[in-house]
Design an enzyme around this catalytic site. Sequence first.
Site, PDB file in Angstrom:
ATOM      1  N   ASP A   1      12.236  89.729  27.523  1.00  0.00           N
ATOM      2  CA  ASP A   1      12.905  89.091  26.393  1.00  0.00           C
ATOM      3  C   ASP A   1      11.895  88.728  25.310  1.00  0.00           C
ATOM      4  O   ASP A   1      12.129  88.952  24.113  1.00  0.00           O
ATOM      5  CB  ASP A   1      13.639  87.822  26.852  1.00  0.00           C
ATOM      6  CG  ASP A   1      14.800  88.129  27.765  1.00  0.00           C
ATOM      7  OD1 ASP A   1      15.362  89.227  27.660  1.00  0.00           O
ATOM      8  OD2 ASP A   1      15.155  87.260  28.585  1.00  0.00           O
ATOM      9  N   ALA A   2      10.766  88.164  25.724  1.00  0.00           N
ATOM     10  CA  ALA A   2       9.729  87.804  24.761  1.00  0.00           C
ATOM     11  C   ALA A   2       9.188  89.041  24.053  1.00  0.00           C
ATOM     12  O   ALA A   2       8.917  89.018  22.847  1.00  0.00           O
ATOM     13  CB  ALA A   2       8.601  87.048  25.468  1.00  0.00           C
TER      14      ALA A   2
ATOM     15  N   HIS B   1      -1.937  79.303  21.156  1.00  0.00           N
ATOM     16  CA  HIS B   1      -1.551  80.454  21.965  1.00  0.00           C
ATOM     17  C   HIS B   1      -2.662  80.824  22.946  1.00  0.00           C
ATOM     18  O   HIS B   1      -2.598  81.869  23.597  1.00  0.00           O
ATOM     19  CB  HIS B   1      -1.224  81.654  21.078  1.00  0.00           C
ATOM     20  CG  HIS B   1       0.084  81.538  20.354  1.00  0.00           C
ATOM     21  ND1 HIS B   1       1.224  81.085  20.956  1.00  0.00           N
ATOM     22  CD2 HIS B   1       0.423  81.823  19.061  1.00  0.00           C
ATOM     23  CE1 HIS B   1       2.222  81.088  20.082  1.00  0.00           C
ATOM     24  NE2 HIS B   1       1.761  81.528  18.932  1.00  0.00           N
TER      25      HIS B   1
END
Length: 285
Positions: free
Chosen positions: A104-105, A81
Site C-alpha cells: 500500500d505504501a 524518515h
Amino acid sequence: MEDSHRWLDFPLRDGDIILSTRSKHGTTWTQMICALLVFQTPDLPAPLTELSPWLDWTIAPKATVFARLEAQRHRRFIKTHTPLDGIPVHPAARYIVVARHPLDAAVLLYHQGDNIIRERVAELTGEPVPEAKRGPRPELHEWLVAWTLSENDPREAPDMLPGVMAHLSDAWRRRAESNLLLVHYADLAADLEGEMRRIAAWLDIEVDETRWPELVKAATFGEMKAKADQVAPDPAGLFRSRDAFFRRGTSGSAAELLTPEEFAAYERRIESMAPKELLTWLHRP
C-alpha cells in the site's frame, strides 16, 4: 534531500517526541495526532510543517530548522524518515514508528512521484534531476513488480522494499523498549479514537473528555484533506497539488494489483527480510 548527520548536532530535550517513519506510512497523520494532543485544539497555532519540522530535510537550512525547534516552548514532536539505528536514542525522549502494509505504501509512493515537481527540487538542491526521474515513468503495475524485486542498498534507496523492511525490522527488535511505540496505519484507520487515546496515554498527555470528539474529528482524512494548505508537508512548493497529497488508500488493497504469481514472489522475498511475527503484524487486515 535528506541528511541524517544533522541528528548528531541536534540537542534533544527530555520529553521530545520523534516520529520515525518511512514515506507514505502515515507520517503526516501521526504528526497531526501529536499536534492535536499537544495543543488540545483543532485550531493549531501554525502550519503543521512549522510545528513539526522534518529535521533531516536539506532544503530547509540546518540553522533555520534548529533555531525554530529551539524557540518552541511546547512539547516538541519532530519528523524524520531516518530509522532508529541512524539517530541518537535519548532515554528521556519518546519515539514513535509507524508501519503500514508495504505494498500500500509503495503504491502511494508511486503516485506521489507524479505530484512532485522535479525541476523545483533541482532548483532548491542545486542538483540536476536524476536521469532515472526524467522521461516517461513505467506503468504502476510494472513499477510495483520491480519494487517488490528490488535489491537496493537500504541506505541508498530507503523507500524501496529492502529499505522499508530494514527500517521496520530495526524498530520491531526494539519494541520492548519503554520509550518506543509501534503504530499500525490499519489500526488508525479502523479505530482512530482508540489509537489516539493509546498514543496520548503512552505520551502521558491528559485530555479532557469533552475535547475528544473535536480532536478525533480533526484527525480524520476528510478534515485533514480540507486543510491541505495547512497540513500537507510542502513548505517549499514541491507539490503540483497539496490536495493530491491526501490520496485515500484502503489497507491491503494494493496486493490486488499483482498476479497470484507476483504476489507469491513478493511473499517469498519479504519472508527473507523480517521475522514471521513482524510480517504477521504488518500484513494483517
